[in-house]
Design an enzyme around this catalytic site. Structure first.
Site, PDB file in Angstrom:
ATOM      1  CE  LYS A 196      -3.626   2.176   2.695  1.00 28.25           C
ATOM      2  NZ  LYS A 196      -4.584   2.094   3.795  1.00 28.25           N
ATOM      3  CD  GLU A 202       9.294  -6.051   7.025  1.00 24.43           C
ATOM      4  OE1 GLU A 202       9.048  -4.925   6.518  1.00 24.43           O
ATOM      5  OE2 GLU A 202       9.023  -6.352   8.199  1.00 24.43           O
ATOM      6  N   GLY A 254      -4.941  -1.928   4.882  1.00 25.96           N
ATOM      7  CA  GLY A 254      -4.138  -3.055   4.402  1.00 25.96           C
ATOM      8  C   GLY A 254      -4.794  -4.400   4.687  1.00 25.96           C
ATOM      9  NE  ARG A 255      -6.429  -3.982  10.879  1.00 21.78           N
ATOM     10  CZ  ARG A 255      -5.802  -2.830  11.009  1.00 21.78           C
ATOM     11  NH1 ARG A 255      -4.673  -2.610  10.369  1.00 21.78           N
ATOM     12  NH2 ARG A 255      -6.310  -1.870  11.771  1.00 21.78           N
ATOM     13  CD  GLU A 340      -1.822  -4.479  11.434  1.00 21.48           C
ATOM     14  OE1 GLU A 340      -0.655  -4.909  11.542  1.00 21.48           O
ATOM     15  OE2 GLU A 340      -2.328  -4.213  10.330  1.00 21.48           O
ATOM     16  CG  HIS A 371      -3.495 -35.885  16.398  1.00 22.96           C
ATOM     17  ND1 HIS A 371      -3.740 -37.096  17.001  1.00 22.96           N
ATOM     18  CD2 HIS A 371      -4.493 -35.701  15.492  1.00 22.96           C
ATOM     19  CE1 HIS A 371      -4.823 -37.647  16.460  1.00 22.96           C
ATOM     20  NE2 HIS A 371      -5.297 -36.818  15.547  1.00 22.96           N
ATOM     21  CE  LYS A 500       5.813  -1.043   9.812  1.00 23.21           C
ATOM     22  NZ  LYS A 500       4.818  -0.357   8.996  1.00 23.21           N
TER      23      LYS A 500
HETATM   24  O1  F6P Z   1       3.049  -3.510   9.746  1.00 23.68           O
HETATM   25  C1  F6P Z   1       1.823  -2.932   9.620  1.00 23.68           C
HETATM   26  C2  F6P Z   1       1.346  -2.766   8.217  1.00 23.68           C
HETATM   27  O2  F6P Z   1       1.209  -1.419   7.972  1.00 23.68           O
HETATM   28  C3  F6P Z   1       0.055  -3.508   7.988  1.00 23.68           C
HETATM   29  O3  F6P Z   1      -1.034  -2.849   8.480  1.00 23.68           O
HETATM   30  C4  F6P Z   1       0.078  -3.666   6.530  1.00 23.68           C
HETATM   31  O4  F6P Z   1      -0.856  -4.602   6.107  1.00 23.68           O
HETATM   32  C5  F6P Z   1       1.514  -4.085   6.316  1.00 23.68           C
HETATM   33  O5  F6P Z   1       2.241  -3.298   7.251  1.00 23.68           O
HETATM   34  C6  F6P Z   1       2.054  -3.885   4.941  1.00 23.68           C
HETATM   35  O6  F6P Z   1       2.007  -2.558   4.538  1.00 23.68           O
HETATM   36  P1  F6P Z   1       2.183  -2.132   3.043  1.00 23.68           P
HETATM   37  O7  F6P Z   1       1.086  -2.732   2.237  1.00 23.68           O
HETATM   38  O8  F6P Z   1       2.151  -0.631   3.024  1.00 23.68           O
HETATM   39  O9  F6P Z   1       3.522  -2.640   2.571  1.00 23.68           O
END
Ligand code: F6P
Length: 535
Positions: A196, A202, A254-255, A340, A371, A500
């Site tokens: 987003k 990452e 995002g979620r 979240e 199990h 972060k």
């Molecule tokens: O770590 C939190 C967060 O902002 C989430 O809410 C989101 O889904 C994820 O990181 C990834 O964010 P982005 O889509 O901006 O890379």
């Protein structure tokens, strides 16, 4: 806020769920909600008619219906980020206009959907090619909401796949991208960079590694990259041309973003038509949520059961237990969605909350969990409300006996949790096995199950795109209702920021470009250890 319910709970302390069934032959019917051939059974809880009335009164007094309507109407209910919350617009296929600050967002939503569909179909049909020919593999690079939804749904709907294979990379651990790319042909691979913000470290690190991997064999790697993002300036800086950047608005969290461009891998896997069926399922749940009285409203009742167990009874966690191997990633998806969203410590107004907000959500598919950790669920000293879900029919007609066993196990677990096994029953068993005297009692004690442990079961016909759309929307709205009653903002996530920031500070300390003078002794020692062992 929960005082009245807590006092009812105290009065119910000695009551057995089994007795509630004995006293009312129609309990199963009365304490379940149906919608579109799905049934949510919450009869195996200690919720009585009085409890339900008090829970519904609570929902009324917290203006759940008005808050829900404000969300669907595009008001800026995400107050800390001053944003509307309109993931529902992405699946508003049959609905009318949706206004944000007086502007109808639907023309844009429908235009993006049509554009995605045409791109997905180009990829599926081979019209869109990599350097080496038709695309055989799609690698989605994203994390959190830009990863969990498409990954979970792609696995969930595997029987519907008829497009290229989809793979997912999320972790900054180089192992993730290494193992995913191993064996793939860069000349026929499409990389979807889903972020987003297009700043998530990452995702950007993995995207650069994927580009370098592709550059080894492909003369124009950017031609085999697409981006899904709200940040078009940043996607351009990365080198992805605007005609392959699928944008979405900031009112999609995002979620909550699987329904739009973030769902591209799913659309490529199952096709545009089935993706529309998936959206239509969610839309049907939206309509149900908006227009059904609260006591027959599935998301509302699921939320109220959750509040009853966590806020009133004080059970700290809840387990989500899908009896469906293809829903293996649903617990992880719901962890983000629920924790979240509702893992907060202050109210919308910024004052400290008294009492618990969101519970810890965890789980694994059945029967595997049986199990592993069900021992604690049955006999441990903490009570874990369990949310079972199961399809009556599987996707493997030639293995119908497997599916019968799966359903039998699911139903057996909720029955066992409720009924338990008394000391008398355990004694009888052990007597039969030949024990007597003190040893008889000692052995029997280990075989007692306290029972009276609550669970809900969501049962549905078949895990189709429509059902999965409904199930995800059901949980989204459940989270909304719980947040609305708790008076928190379910749509921000400030709690992920500090880690972060500190990771960004620590990276140069680990590389030796900065010193760790300001860090605590433990962190300094861990850094020193890591530096000693770096290559
Ligand atoms: O770590 C939190 C967060 O902002 C989430 O809410 C989101 O889904 C994820 O990181 C990834 O964010 P982005 O889509 O901006 O890379």
């Amino acid at each position: 806020m929960f005082e009245k319910l807590k006092s009812i709970a105290a009065d119910l302390a000695g009551r057995d769920i089994v007795d509630l069934f004995a006293q009312d032959a129609t309990r199963a019917e009365k304490f379940s909600v149906g919608f579109d051939d799905m049934v949510l059974d919450y009869a195996k809880t200690r919720i009585t008619a009085d409890v339900r009335t008090a829970l519904l009164d609570l929902a009324q007094s917290c203006d759940v219906a008005a808050k829900r309507d404000a969300m669907f109407a595009g008001q800026a209910i995400n107050e800390t980020e001053d944003r509307a919350v309109l993931h529902t617009a992405l699946r508003n296929l049959d609905g009318g206009p949706v206004l944000v600050e007086g502007q109808d967002v639907m023309p844009d939503v429908l235009h993006t959907l049509a554009w995605l569909e045409s791109f997905a179909e180009d990829v599926r049909s081979g019209r869109f090619k990599g350097q080496g020919g038709a695309i055989t593999d799609v690698v989605n690079i994203g994390i959190g909401g830009s990863h969990l939804g498409p990954e979970m749904a792609c696995l969930g709907l595997r029987p519907y796949h008829d497009g290229p294979r989809c793979h997912f990379v999320s972790n900054v651990d180089g192992a993730d991208i290494t193992d995913t790319l191993a064996g793939l042909d860069p000349t026929t691979t499409l990389v979807v960079v889903a972020s987003k913000t297009f700043t998530t470290i990452e995702t950007m690190t993995n995207a650069e590694t994927a580009r370098a991997w592709m550059a080894g064999e492909v003369s124009d790697p950017a031609a085999q990259f697409v981006a899904v993002s709200t940040a078009q300036d940043k996607t351009a800086q990365f080198g992805i041309p605007p005609e392959r950047v699928f944008g979405f608005a900031d009112w999609v969290g995002g979620r909550y973003s699987i329904w739009g461009p973030i769902g591209l891998p799913l659309m490529i896997a199952i096709g545009a038509d089935q993706f529309r069926v998936f959206l239509a399922g969610a839309e049907a749940m939206d309509t149900h949520f908006q227009h059904t009285p609260l006591d027959r409203n599935m998301p509302v009742m699921l939320a109220l059961v959750g509040l009853w167990h966590h806020q009133v009874c004080g059970y700290p966690t809840r387990a989500v237990l899908p009896y469906d191997q293809r829903l293996a990633r649903l617990p992880a998806y719901l962890q983000q969605l629920e924790m979240e969203s509702n893992g907060k410590r202050v109210t919308m107004g910024g004052t400290a909350l008294h009492g618990a907000t969101g519970p810890i959500v965890w789980g694994e598919p059945g029967t595997n969990g049986q199990h592993a950790f069900y021992q604690l669920i049955h006999q441990g000293s903490q009570i874990v409300p369990c949310e079972f879900m199961v399809a009556a029919k599987g996707h493997e007609p030639h293995l119908a006996h497997h599916h019968r066993l799966l359903v039998a196990n699911c139903l057996a677990q909720s029955e066992a949790l409720m009924r338990g096994r008394s000391m008398d029953e355990a004694l009888a068993l052990m007597r039969k096995a030949g024990f007597e005297g003190d040893e008889l009692h000692r052995q029997a004690a280990h075989r007692v199950f306290p029972g009276n442990r609550p669970s809900t079961t969501l049962i549905y016909d078949h895990l189709s795109p429509r059902r999965l759309g409904q199930i995800i929307a059901l949980y989204e709205h459940r989270v909304f209702v719980e947040g609305a009653i708790l008076g928190i903002n379910s749509f921000d996530q400030w709690g992920v920021e500090l880690g972060k920031v500190l990771a960004t500070e620590l990276e140069p300390i680990l590389s030796g470009d900065a010193d760790g003078a300001g860090k605590d002794g433990s962190t300094r020692a861990l850094v020193a250890y890591a530096r000693q062992h770096f290559d």
